[in-house]
Design an enzyme around this catalytic site. Structure first.
Site, short mmCIF file in Angstrom:
data_model
loop_
_atom_site.label_atom_id
_atom_site.label_comp_id
_atom_site.label_asym_id
_atom_site.label_seq_id
_atom_site.Cartn_x
_atom_site.Cartn_y
_atom_site.Cartn_z
N ASP A 63 0.85 -1.18 0.00
CA ASP A 63 0.00 0.00 0.00
C ASP A 63 0.90 1.25 0.00
O ASP A 63 2.10 1.17 0.32
CB ASP A 63 -0.88 -0.03 1.25
CG ASP A 63 -1.72 1.23 1.42
OD1 ASP A 63 -2.43 1.59 0.47
OD2 ASP A 63 -1.64 1.85 2.49
N ASP A 74 -1.84 -0.48 6.01
CA ASP A 74 -2.08 0.17 7.31
C ASP A 74 -3.54 0.35 7.67
O ASP A 74 -3.85 0.69 8.82
CB ASP A 74 -1.43 1.56 7.31
CG ASP A 74 -2.19 2.56 6.45
OD1 ASP A 74 -2.38 2.28 5.23
OD2 ASP A 74 -2.62 3.59 6.97
N ASP A 119 -0.36 5.26 0.75
CA ASP A 119 -0.68 6.26 1.76
C ASP A 119 -0.75 5.65 3.15
O ASP A 119 -1.51 4.72 3.40
CB ASP A 119 -2.00 6.96 1.43
CG ASP A 119 -1.90 7.82 0.19
OD1 ASP A 119 -0.87 8.48 0.02
OD2 ASP A 119 -2.85 7.82 -0.61
#
Length: 271
Positions: free
Chosen positions: A13, A214, A15
């Site tokens: 991922d 996240d 961001d």
């Protein structure tokens, strides 16, 4: 444990994971990025960002030409060397952006849902919402197979909205800052599985996968890989995995690119 060799493919991922949630910087990950490049380990960026954004980031990170997954799995770009693949240069899953945008407009008009899509605002507003630098904002608006929005209604209304989307063949994914609407044929988990099928066809060997994310929206990605790193994030909801055991899953103490590097240290420092 995974090995740092040609059998490894890493999915990450962006961001809040490889990129800092607030500054979008990645300096804390530089050493590992250099090491992965030197070992020729594929690093497949897997994000809600658009293909245009990811291509620009690949150049910045030194990952040009590698496969990537954009718009939460609605867009899958193939390795530049796979130019004989029938889906080259990239595959779009299901409904296109304009179809999704029109459906969202009808649902809002019919039921009064309170949300704002990025197609509803100008670049200055999106820059304020996202914290993106000006040169990235125009790229973020080039969505091909999803729509990004800010939800401004109640949790009860969100549940009803989600059901309406599902009845129309779409799904809603929570990101670190926004919500994302895409076709049910998309999704990070399905995109990872599809891309790994292509990798195995190209290489003809067994491969090991490691993923990093996240936010709750990264759970399908992390469920689809052999080893998972949950980078400490800012979502109010936890990242819940189907197979959550310490041999397979590591949760970092640090946020963003520092946590990203911490996760690779955990699984690969001795590789």
């Amino acid at each position: 444990m995974p090995a740092l060799n040609e059998s490894l493919v890493i999915f990450s991922d962006l961001d809040g994971t490889l990129l800092d949630h607030n500054t979008h910087e990645w300096d804390a990950a530089r050493a590992w990025l250099t090491r992965l490049t030197s070992k020729q380990i594929p690093l497949v960026l897997c994000s809600s960002k658009t293909a245009a954004e990811i291509i620009a980031l690949q150049k910045e990170l030194g990952l040009q030409g590698q496969p990537f997954i954009a718009e939460n799995g609605a867009v899958i770009a193939l390795d530049e060397s796979w130019n004989d693949h029938p889906d080259y240069p990239r595959l779009l899953a299901g409904a296109r952006h304009e179809e999704i945008r029109l459906l969202l407009g009808r649902l809002r008009d019919t039921h009064g849902y309170k949300f704002t899509g990025i197609s509803d605002v100008d670049e200055d507003t999106l820059a304020e919402w996202s914290g993106l630098p000006p040169k990235r904002v125009s790229l973020a608006m080039l969505q091909e197979a999803s729509e990004t929005l800010i939800w401004r209604d109640s949790d009860d209304r969100l549940a009803a909205f989600t059901t309406e989307l599902e009845q129309n063949g779409l799904m809603l994914i929570e990101g670190g800052r926004f919500w994302h609407v895409l076709d049910q044929q998309g999704g990070k988990g399905q995109a990872v599985a599809w891309l790994m099928k292509q990798y195995r066809a190209q290489r003809g060997s067994s491969l090991t996968t490691l993923g990093l994310g996240d936010a709750p929206g990264d759970a399908p990605l992390l469920d689809a890989v052999d080893y998972a790193v949950i980078v400490k994030g800012y979502s109010r909801n936890p990242v819940i995995l189907k197979q959550d055991n310490p041999e397979r899953v590591y949760r970092t103490e640090q946020h963003g690119p520092a946590g990203w590097s911490e996760g690779l240290d955990h699984f690969l420092a001795d590789a």
